[in-house]
Structures are given as C-alpha cells and as structure tokens.
Design an enzyme around this catalytic site. Structure first.
Site, PDB file in Angstrom:
ATOM      1  N   GLY A 228      38.564  42.761  36.879  1.00 30.63           N
ATOM      2  CA  GLY A 228      39.673  43.598  37.174  1.00 30.63           C
ATOM      3  C   GLY A 228      40.700  42.857  36.326  1.00 30.63           C
TER       4      GLY A 228
ATOM      5  CD  GLU B  23      48.361  50.567  33.200  1.00 29.94           C
ATOM      6  OE1 GLU B  23      47.910  49.494  32.607  1.00 29.94           O
ATOM      7  OE2 GLU B  23      48.295  51.626  32.856  1.00 29.94           O
TER       8      GLU B  23
END
Length: 391
Positions: free
Chosen positions: A139, A370
């Site tokens: 991630g 984000e």
C-alpha cells in the site's frame, strides 16, 4: 443554515466563466445529488447516472485541456468545484477526483496520438476511470508492487492483483502500474487497461464503514493482454507517473475533505440555531459557540492551504510539499469537525436521521486514501528536514 451562511460569499474565482461554472455545479448538486444522497448511501447505490451527467456537463474533465474535451480550468477553480461536489455527497466528489487521477497518466505522459485517441471519451464521453497502484501487500510501499507486465512481441501481458481500487468493477478504464523490470521504482511502467479487457475481473466490493455508494474492490489481472500502444510514458517511467498523479490526487482529497467538513459545519450551525434549551438557542451558549468558531477556523485554514497549493501548481512551481500539507491538514480537520458536529447534535447526531453521523464515518477514509496521513508527514519532513540518514 445560519443567516449569513458559513461558506465564503465570494470565492476566489478568476473569470466570469469560472463563476458561471460554480453556479452550474451548485444547481446540479441541488437538483440531482443532494436530495438522494442519504438514501442512496444507506442503500449502497453507486451514482453512475450522476457521473454521466457530470461528464455531459463538462465537469469530469475540468483540469484538462479543452482540445481534448476537458474544461481547461486551473486547479484553483477545479478544487473549489470538487469541494462543492463533496459537500453534497462525498461519493460523487471522491469519484470525480479519482476519475481525474485515472486520466492524469495519459494526459501528462501519453503521446499526442494516444491523447487524441482516448482522452476525449475519458473527459467528456461518459466514461469513468479508476487508478490502480495499491496491492494487498504494497500500500504505502508502492515501489514494491508485484503485478507484472511481460512483453510479448508488440503486446504486454499483465498478471497480478490490485487492492483498494475505487470504482473497481464499474470503471470503463484503469490506469495500472505494473512491474516490467528490476525491483524498486525504476522497474515500474504505467498502462491504460480497458474495463472490458479479457482476463480482467473484480472481487466483491469491500464492506466499509462509510462511502457505501462508492465501490472499493480488488482487481484481478489474469494474463490481460494489451498492445504496446497502451503503455503510458517510457518503459520504467511508471513510478514517476504514479508520484506525479498522487500529488494531484492529494489535492483532490484535500478539497473533498474541506467540502465534507463544511457540510458538517453547516448542519451543526443550523441545528444549534434552531434547537432551544433552557429557553435559548444552543448557539447562544459560549461553550458551543467556541466549538463552532474553532470548526470554522479549521475549515478556512484547510481551504487556504489547499488553494495555496493549487496556485503553485497553476504557476508551474513545485507543489509536492504543499499538496502533502493540504492533504494532511484538511483530512485531519474533516475528522475533527465531523466528530464535533456529532457532539453538537447530541443524541440526534448519533442517529441516521441526521447526516453528521455519515459524515463522521466518511471522514475517516480521507485520512487513509492517497497515502495515509503518516505517509504525508514523512513526505513533508523530507522537504522540511531533508532525507532520512541511512546507516
């Protein structure tokens, strides 16, 4: 709403066209987005028709060139439009930001021929995009991604799994980052994958605490074969594409957070003005007035950070630090403001009869997407202090 309203009456909009655009957006959200937001979120309804409407209205491609069907608007305008959409329904605001993110690789790194062929439909032809960087085991450490693309003549064959993909399974196209070479950031390349590609499939959507109308799913690429003409930028340039996209994406998330926080403040102001205790409106009690004052101050500070970064981007100046600061501050602010809004409404705030409980649940994800806010602090520290020492 309080008598004077809590939103700035005058927005920093540089042209009459931009002011007309803001009026159009407010009309769209008043008629098409706001009235059904609570019901559709509760039912997990994805607002595909809303995105088609935004596309037809020229609102899905605002920051991209007019020659390719975009709006040709500066980020200073685009982010304020995004704030309005998110205030009406975060699923729509976030989805618009994700779509812009998915278009970024082609718009900035694609060839002139690629842009001419695909960008018009992506910006104004009703298509909806998704951005595929994260994976189940990578991630925040995006450079360690494992999805592979192997060249086969004038084609590439993509195999792997992407995770946490907004619009996964419903998007018409995906910007996919895959490994084509050595380990680390230099071995990554970006590709534009059509949503109906053979071998492409999506898992069942994740069960989330909020944003129920926005599908988030794993995306499986099982030998997806695409021509080399769908490679975006040079081979091995994908990490540069990703970082460039994320700077813009962080500004989009920051603007969405401001919109969500503003919506929560508006609800709290209306409730405390109308609700009476001990013969007085709640808004007359100093402790609550101070809470509302703090909430408003935090929102204005976040909005200013967001628009400062937008001005730098529009002027062609570096803005990675400012984008990270805006994303960090605005999303933390959204979490604080929505939590305080629930508190100000008391027991009512904890029920689904009022939208602030939904706002609070939705705000949490903005601190994660984000790049988590811990990652934003790392980015900011590198700009302020310098890179970490390596022993």
């Amino acid at each position: 709403m309080p008598k004077d309203g809590s939103r700035p009456v005058e927005r920093e909009l540089p042209t009459d066209e931009a002011r007309d655009l803001l009026g159009l957006v407010r009309d769209v959200v008043r008629r098409e987005v706001g009235p059904s937001a609570a019901e559709e979120e509760a039912a997990g309804v994805f607002p595909r028709e809303t995105f088609r409407l935004l596309s037809r209205s020229g609102l899905l491609g605002l920051p991209y060139p007019e020659e390719y069907g975009g709006g040709g608007q500066p980020y200073l305008v685009y982010l304020q439009i995004l704030e309005e959409l998110a205030a009406a329904r975060l699923t729509v605001g976030l989805g618009t930001s994700v779509h812009a993110l998915a278009c970024h690789g082609l718009a900035r790194f694609g060839s002139k021929e690629q842009r001419a062929e695909w960008l018009p439909d992506m910006l104004g032809g009703g298509l909806l995009g998704a951005y595929c960087l994260s994976e189940p085991s990578s991630g925040s450490d995006a450079a360690s991604l494992r999805t592979r693309a192997v060249r086969d003549g004038d084609h590439w064959v993509l195999t792997g799994t992407k995770a946490w993909i907004t619009h996964g399974g419903v998007a018409d196209f995906y910007t996919v980052l895959a490994r084509t070479g050595e380990e680390g950031p230099r071995g990554i390349t970006a590709f534009l994958v059509p949503g109906d590609a053979e071998g492409l499939s999506a898992a069942a959507p994740e069960r989330k605490m909020g944003l129920n109308g926005s599908p988030t799913a794993q995306l499986h690429l099982d030998g997806v074969r695409i021509p080399d003409t769908r490679r975006l930028g040079e081979e091995g340039q994908g990490f540069t594409v990703a970082l460039s996209s994320l700077d813009d994406g962080r500004l989009g998330i920051a603007a969405c957070a401001v919109g969500l926080a503003q919506a929560a403040l508006d609800e709290a102001l209306a409730f405390t003005a109308e609700r009476h205790q001990f013969g007085r409106p709640l808004a007359d009690f100093q402790g609550l007035r101070f809470m509302l004052a703090d909430m408003s101050t935090q929102i204005e500070a976040g909005r200013s950070l967001c628009l400062t970064a937008a001005r730098r981007r529009d002027a062609g100046e570096p803005y990675a630090r400012e984008a990270a600061m805006a994303k960090l501050f605005c999303t933390d602010t959204a979490m604080r403001v929505t939590t305080d809004a629930v508190q100000l409404l008391g027991g009512y705030g904890y029920t689904a009869d009022f939208p602030v409980e939904r706002y609070m649940r939705e705000a949490k994800v903005l601190q994660i997407v984000e790049g988590t806010n811990q990652i934003q602090r790392m980015v900011i520290a590198r700009h302020v202090v310098g890179p970490e020492s390596r022993s």
